[in-house]
Motif scaffolding. Structure first.
Motif: not given
Length: 525
Positions: A184-190, A206-209, A216-219, A247-253
């Motif tokens: 799980t990640l939390v990203l800001d708008a940048n 770090k900036i998500y690579p 896509e997340v921002l849109k 802010l955005f939460v990212i849940v991944g597998i």
């Protein structure tokens, strides 16, 4: 030989019978993958929604708490710092409470602040200017040195505020799901990674690579998409914006984790199938050896007897017929009133000898016992011989024969006797089925070490529904049978055998007004 063929066929039948199982296994694997993917998408989306809901609840609780504090008498006394500090014990998610004047100077704080000024923070500016509850982005707290989410609410001519340590996310993750494969990640708008669970220092700050994923997340604000993380592992991610929209939460597998169980089942199924194939192969081979061996041997003996009988009978029939032909020729050379009868005897004998010769040649080629007497022959001379043999038929129908042959195509190395039969069969058919006064064209060319030969006539043609069987044994076209009832149906079959035995091939094109037989023979020099 037949024994081996039947055993091989049994093995092939066994293998082909397994094909539906293979298809079914791959279908189940594909279906399992789709189900696993759909289930993963559903779970990830559900967890992301739970995070968003939890975050919204955190924000809502912070708002109500600040409103309540702004109305409290405790913060107006000298014991303000002590009171706010006591709140940290009561509300353990919070890392600080404080009050700042209109210039941003903090004069009351749950945590010692060393003359802290917060005038440049977003939540302070918004609360002061808009006179309403506001939220900051996650930031490093100058008091606790941890990443916090801060809230502000107007109080007198300043702002009362609170901060929540981002570790609330980890607590939420543990409560929502016990699936250790999730991240799980939390990203800001940048696109900056504010926190990650499980915690990993190499990710934080770090900036998500994958910029395409960030766009896509921002849109879209929420959805499902695949991307590569900081560790270069491809994951399927569900994303959703949190309450303040920044802010955005990212849940991944990891993708390979989604399909791991299905792949394991697939490999087990394949291994079981391989065992079944091996067992089927062994059983088929044993059954082919034991159950039908006696019957196969009997068939082989019968076929051998048939070949021997055909070979013997061909010779035995040929001998007396040759005598009949010879004696009829002697009678024809003398003056007799019965010459027509004798001529019929002679013609019939020739026809029977020709038929027996065809049967003998077919038997030899099919059994592989023929020895080709190959020699270099002149095609023009061979065609002239055939033309002479068929001259009576040509004259009776006033047929025109055109021969086009290039100089470099005039010689070929073949069995002369058999190839004469090829031309007799093909040209003879062209004569026999051509219309009165028709034109037959023979063309011979040398193309890339092959002699290409075609014979074209403007006769009755071959019906479309009978074209596929024209080279089969005893096969004749229905219109050919009506026009000329006599015929064995072996001529084209023998022709194809001879040409293919010389390494060549034959085919034809036909319609109601024209038929062309064409064949190619390697030009051996």
């Amino acid at each position: 030989m037949i024994t081996k063929d039947i055993r091989l066929k049994l093995v092939l039948i066994s293998l082909f019978s397994i094909i539906p199982s293979i298809i079914f296994i791959f279908y189940l694997n594909s279906d399992a993958k789709n189900n696993s993917r759909d289930e993963a998408y559903k779970n990830l989306t559900s967890i992301a929604n739970l995070y968003s809901s939890e975050h919204s609840q955190v924000v809502e609780n912070a708002k109500h708490l600040l409103i309540a504090l702004s109305a409290s008498n405790e913060i107006q006394t000298e014991g303000c710092n002590k009171f706010l500090k006591s709140l940290l014990t009561k509300y353990q998610r919070y890392s600080n409470f404080g009050i700042a004047d209109k210039k941003g100077n903090v004069y009351c704080s749950a945590v010692p602040n060393n003359n802290l000024n917060i005038k440049d923070t977003i939540f302070f500016k918004n609360s002061l200017l808009e006179k309403t509850f506001s939220i900051s982005q996650y930031r490093i707290s100058p008091v606790t040195n941890n990443q916090v989410l801060s809230f502000g609410y107007p109080y007198k001519d300043g702002v009362i505020y609170s901060s929540i340590d981002i570790n609330w996310l980890n607590d939420t993750t543990e409560n929502i799901s016990d699936d250790s494969r999730l991240s799980t990640l939390v990203l800001d708008a940048n696109g900056t990674i504010l926190t990650r669970f499980p915690y990993s220092a190499e990710w934080i700050g770090k900036i998500y690579p994958d910029q395409k994923f960030i766009d896509e997340v921002l849109k879209n604000k929420e959805g499902i998409s695949s991307s590569y993380g900081v560790d270069n592992i491809k994951r399927v991610n569900a994303f959703k914006n949190l309450a303040d929209g920044n802010l955005f939460v990212i849940v991944g597998i990891a993708e390979n984790e989604i399909f791991r169980d299905g792949q394991n089942h697939f490999f087990v199924s394949i291994l079981l199938l391989i065992l079944v194939v091996i067992l089927s192969f062994i059983l088929s081979w044993i059954m082919g050896s034991k159950l039908i061996l006696n019957e196969v041997k009997s068939i082989e003996e019968t076929l051998k007897l048939k070949d021997d009988f055909m070979y013997l009978m061909s010779h035995q029939i040929r001998t007396p017929l040759t005598s009949i032909k010879w004696f009829s020729e002697i009678l024809l050379s003398k003056k007799t009133k019965d010459k027509n009868i004798i001529r019929d005897i002679h013609t019939s004998a020739k026809n029977v000898i020709s038929l027996v010769s065809i049967i003998l040649d077919i038997t030899k080629i099919e059994s592989g016992k023929i020895n080709f007497q190959k020699e270099k022959i002149n095609l023009s001379s061979l065609i002239n011989i055939v033309k002479k043999d068929l001259s009576k038929l040509q004259k009776s129908k006033e047929l025109i024969l055109i021969i086009n042959i290039s100089k470099e195509s005039n010689e070929i190395t073949v069995d002369a006797k058999l190839f004469k039969q090829v031309f007799i069969n093909i040209i003879g058919n062209a004569y026999k089925y051509s219309k009165y006064g028709g034109v037959i064209v023979i063309s011979i060319k040398n193309v890339k070490n092959f002699i290409n030969i075609s014979v074209k006539d403007n006769g009755i043609g071959i019906p479309d529904d009978e074209k596929l069987k024209i080279f089969k044994k005893f096969s004749r076209g229905s219109n050919a049978t009506k026009q000329s009832p006599d015929g064995s149906g072996l001529g084209l079959y023998l022709t194809k055998l001879i040409i293919e035995a010389h390494g060549g091939n034959i085919d034809f094109k036909s319609n109601k007004n024209e038929t062309v037989f064409y064949f190619s023979i390697p030009n051996q020099k």
